[in-house]
Scaffold this motif. Structure first.
Motif, mmCIF file in Angstrom:
data_model
loop_
_atom_site.group_PDB
_atom_site.id
_atom_site.type_symbol
_atom_site.label_atom_id
_atom_site.label_comp_id
_atom_site.label_asym_id
_atom_site.label_seq_id
_atom_site.Cartn_x
_atom_site.Cartn_y
_atom_site.Cartn_z
ATOM 1 N N SER A 333 46.920 39.882 42.185
ATOM 2 C CA SER A 333 46.719 38.434 42.343
ATOM 3 C C SER A 333 45.318 38.099 42.850
ATOM 4 O O SER A 333 45.011 36.926 43.031
ATOM 5 C CB SER A 333 47.757 37.858 43.310
ATOM 6 O OG SER A 333 47.502 38.320 44.623
ATOM 7 N N HIS A 335 41.209 37.653 43.082
ATOM 8 C CA HIS A 335 40.064 37.316 42.234
ATOM 9 C C HIS A 335 39.195 38.565 42.057
ATOM 10 O O HIS A 335 39.012 39.339 43.005
ATOM 11 C CB HIS A 335 39.256 36.190 42.896
ATOM 12 C CG HIS A 335 38.226 35.600 41.989
ATOM 13 N ND1 HIS A 335 37.015 36.201 41.750
ATOM 14 C CD2 HIS A 335 38.241 34.444 41.263
ATOM 15 C CE1 HIS A 335 36.316 35.459 40.924
ATOM 16 N NE2 HIS A 335 37.025 34.374 40.607
ATOM 17 N N LYS A 356 33.028 28.452 44.185
ATOM 18 C CA LYS A 356 34.331 28.781 43.622
ATOM 19 C C LYS A 356 35.230 29.339 44.721
ATOM 20 O O LYS A 356 34.776 29.897 45.715
ATOM 21 C CB LYS A 356 34.203 29.807 42.484
ATOM 22 C CG LYS A 356 33.214 29.399 41.396
ATOM 23 C CD LYS A 356 33.640 28.134 40.681
ATOM 24 C CE LYS A 356 32.662 27.783 39.556
ATOM 25 N NZ LYS A 356 33.022 26.513 38.897
ATOM 26 N N ASN A 357 36.563 29.206 44.496
ATOM 27 C CA ASN A 357 37.548 29.725 45.446
ATOM 28 C C ASN A 357 37.959 31.127 45.022
ATOM 29 O O ASN A 357 38.483 31.317 43.914
ATOM 30 C CB ASN A 357 38.774 28.815 45.493
ATOM 31 C CG ASN A 357 38.445 27.436 45.992
ATOM 32 O OD1 ASN A 357 37.290 27.074 46.038
ATOM 33 N ND2 ASN A 357 39.448 26.691 46.387
ATOM 34 N N PHE A 358 37.714 32.131 45.880
ATOM 35 C CA PHE A 358 38.140 33.506 45.632
ATOM 36 C C PHE A 358 39.363 33.754 46.498
ATOM 37 O O PHE A 358 39.258 33.819 47.718
ATOM 38 C CB PHE A 358 37.033 34.497 45.986
ATOM 39 C CG PHE A 358 35.732 34.239 45.260
ATOM 40 C CD1 PHE A 358 35.741 33.782 43.954
ATOM 41 C CD2 PHE A 358 34.515 34.449 45.879
ATOM 42 C CE1 PHE A 358 34.554 33.544 43.274
ATOM 43 C CE2 PHE A 358 33.324 34.217 45.207
ATOM 44 C CZ PHE A 358 33.339 33.768 43.899
ATOM 45 N N LYS A 395 47.413 27.216 39.851
ATOM 46 C CA LYS A 395 46.042 27.441 39.382
ATOM 47 C C LYS A 395 45.180 27.868 40.562
ATOM 48 O O LYS A 395 45.011 27.130 41.524
ATOM 49 C CB LYS A 395 45.491 26.171 38.755
ATOM 50 C CG LYS A 395 44.047 26.307 38.293
ATOM 51 C CD LYS A 395 43.535 24.992 37.760
ATOM 52 C CE LYS A 395 42.091 25.186 37.290
ATOM 53 N NZ LYS A 395 41.107 24.517 38.012
ATOM 54 N N ARG A 396 44.614 29.080 40.492
ATOM 55 C CA ARG A 396 43.755 29.584 41.562
ATOM 56 C C ARG A 396 42.443 30.115 40.987
ATOM 57 O O ARG A 396 41.890 31.085 41.505
ATOM 58 C CB ARG A 396 44.480 30.663 42.373
ATOM 59 C CG ARG A 396 45.675 30.159 43.153
ATOM 60 C CD ARG A 396 46.258 31.215 44.092
ATOM 61 N NE ARG A 396 46.805 32.359 43.378
ATOM 62 C CZ ARG A 396 46.249 33.563 43.302
ATOM 63 N NH1 ARG A 396 45.086 33.778 43.909
ATOM 64 N NH2 ARG A 396 46.805 34.547 42.619
ATOM 65 N N THR A 397 41.959 29.508 39.919
ATOM 66 C CA THR A 397 40.692 29.927 39.331
ATOM 67 C C THR A 397 39.709 28.764 39.393
ATOM 68 O O THR A 397 40.101 27.597 39.307
ATOM 69 C CB THR A 397 40.887 30.354 37.868
ATOM 70 O OG1 THR A 397 41.466 29.278 37.135
ATOM 71 C CG2 THR A 397 41.782 31.585 37.788
ATOM 72 N N GLY A 398 38.429 29.083 39.528
ATOM 73 C CA GLY A 398 37.404 28.043 39.617
ATOM 74 C C GLY A 398 37.528 27.269 40.910
ATOM 75 O O GLY A 398 37.815 27.813 41.964
ATOM 76 N N TYR A 400 39.583 24.347 42.972
ATOM 77 C CA TYR A 400 40.859 23.633 43.020
ATOM 78 C C TYR A 400 41.083 23.149 44.445
ATOM 79 O O TYR A 400 40.487 23.633 45.395
ATOM 80 C CB TYR A 400 42.009 24.532 42.562
ATOM 81 C CG TYR A 400 42.106 25.847 43.295
ATOM 82 C CD1 TYR A 400 42.845 25.952 44.484
ATOM 83 C CD2 TYR A 400 41.470 26.981 42.824
ATOM 84 C CE1 TYR A 400 42.935 27.156 45.165
ATOM 85 C CE2 TYR A 400 41.547 28.193 43.490
ATOM 86 C CZ TYR A 400 42.291 28.269 44.671
ATOM 87 O OH TYR A 400 42.383 29.455 45.346
#
Length: 501
Positions: A333, A335, A356-358, A395-398, A400
């Motif tokens: 899970s 990044h 971005k969120n890692f 959604k945990r990409t880019g 958010y």
């Protein structure tokens, strides 16, 4: 005869010219009709004008405080007379010359101070004629954001304290609920520091357990602007009505009645054996009634203390009711930019600045019960990270937003400030930097709370929510040379963190 007439005519013309010249030199000085609002630390303009409009370049101009010896700015012989200015205005004032020929002059005050507040006089003189005008300058400054915290129980309610500093003039404090209804403050105290700036401390006692959020707003009466901060008061904070007070009254009343009955039987007991038996029964009933009332009183008191132990005041209280949860990170899970340790208990940021969120989740989800885990955080002053719980399939990409309506319940750090992920964001003021954070999840009650495990103090609690499905421990790093280590729960909060391999 003709010579005398010519001399008289010449004298009349000379007098007429003198009167005309004198009338042209007369004027009126006009200042601002309304007070000038000067913002603390910024610049201010003090304007004055001549009526009728005439050239003021060759006049003597002056701006003063209460007396002419208190010179703010003096202009004479087309030059600034700096040596005559008050010490606190030297280097801070200048003349606006753009419209001098039109009879308009202004003094520019740089970096307004509290001492600039008050009355001023502008003075214009030309030859032997002069005039002046008075006006007022109101200095105003917005201070710090209000800091609100729960002090503790107070009689039949909860005591909340609001503090703010660096305001001028004396600010006004108002308490409101979510509907905008006002609360009367219990007390309000103002103090001034060496720079004459005001600090305020206001106290409120909330007695209605259904209020939820209360907001403290601090208003600058001159600017008409305010700063506000809200705080959520969980219902368990409110003390229940003390059951033992009426219980004691009931006990005393019943004791009195039962003793009267017992006395009656005692007086009659010597006559027959039956009365002695009734006397013994009466005594046993009295003792039984006292035991039952005492047991009920103890049960109510224990229930009251239990409710306070559930309230988010101190971490040690909550740990007695919560199970330590061993968290293992799920590399699948994570990044790709995050560094997860071999033991799956530690993660580090990619050491690059990013917007971005890692993020990464815990391996096991939580669907019931009460559990908690602790995270040790090492980071620089300017960093961005969050931790808490969330649903798995999000959604945990880019980029958010980490909000409850998006499935996230988190707190974290943004540069040098701490916050809770609410809409709008709630800025936090922990007593000390939380280098070790405890996450407490009560699934059945819908409660997510955070504690500073260094001193045991409460950081923030989200309003109760309704959970369905598994919640997973959540960790996010954006930038700032951050590392997070999940602490070992084998020996409680005293255990050491599992080191990075």
């Amino acid at each position: 005869m003709e010579g005398s007439c010519s001399l008289s005519l010449f004298c009349c013309l000379t007098s007429l010219l003198f009167l005309v010249q004198l009338s042209t030199e007369q004027f009126q000085v006009v200042g601002p009709r309304h007070p000038i609002v000067a913002v603390l630390g910024e610049d201010a303009i003090l304007p004055c004008a001549l009526l009728p409009a005439m050239n003021a370049e060759n006049m003597e101009l002056g701006w003063f405080r209460t007396t002419f010896s208190q010179a703010v700015f003096i202009y004479w012989n087309q030059q600034e007379q700096t040596e005559k200015h008050m010490a606190e205005y030297r280097g801070r004032t200048s003349l606006v010359r753009d419209f001098l020929t039109e009879g308009q002059a202004s003094v520019h005050i740089h970096k307004v101070q509290v001492s600039d507040n008050g009355m001023y006089t502008c003075f214009f003189r030309h030859g032997s004629f002069y005039d002046e005008a008075d006006f007022e300058v109101k200095v105003a400054g917005m201070g710090s954001d209000p800091q609100v915290h729960i002090e503790g129980p107070e009689e039949d309610g909860v005591c909340v304290v609001c503090k703010a500093s660096g305001w001028f003039p004396k600010p006004q404090v108002q308490w409101r609920d979510l509907s905008g209804n006002k609360f009367p403050a219990l007390s309000e105290a103002h103090t001034q520091d060496t720079e004459e700036l005001f600090s305020v401390e206001a106290t409120l006692v909330v007695r209605d357990s259904s209020v939820g959020n209360v907001t403290c707003s601090v208003l600058n009466p001159v600017l008409g602007q305010e700063k506000a901060m809200a705080i959520y008061i969980p219902e368990p904070f409110f003390p229940q009505a003390s059951p033992w007070k009426p219980a004691f009254a009931v006990i005393l009343t019943m004791l009195g009645l039962l003793l009267l009955v017992a006395s009656y039987f005692i007086r009659k007991a010597h006559s027959t054996r039956m009365l002695k038996k009734k006397e013994q029964q009466a005594k046993e009933e009295v003792l039984k009634a006292i035991d039952e009332l005492q047991a009920d009183l103890n049960q109510r008191k224990a229930s009251y203390l239990s409710a306070w132990r559930k309230a988010p005041l101190y971490a040690d209280w909550r740990k007695e009711q919560f199970q330590a949860w061993s968290v293992t990170l799920d590399p699948d899970s994570a990044h790709p930019m995050l560094c997860v340790s071999h033991e799956k208990t530690c993660l580090k940021d990619p050491s690059v600045y990013s917007d971005k969120n890692f993020s990464v989740l815990g391996l096991e989800g939580i669907t019931s019960g009460r559990c908690y885990w602790e995270v040790e955080i090492k980071n620089k002053s300017h960093s961005r990270w969050t931790l808490g719980v969330c649903w798995k399939d999000l959604k945990r990409t880019g980029s958010y937003r980490e909000l409850p309506d998006k499935g996230f319940w988190v707190m974290g750090k943004h540069d040098n400030s701490y916050f809770a992920g609410t809409g709008p964001v709630t800025w936090l003021s922990p007593r000390q930097d939380p280098c070790r954070v405890g996450v407490f999840l009560d699934y059945s009650e819908g409660d997510v709370s955070f504690y500073n495990m260094n001193d045991g103090s409460h950081i923030f609690s989200f309003p109760p929510a309704s959970f369905s499905g598994a919640l997973f421990p959540y960790f996010m790093i954006m930038y700032g040379d951050v590392s997070m280590t999940i602490c070992s729960m084998e020996s409680g909060s005293e255990g050491l963190p599992v080191p990075l391999n």
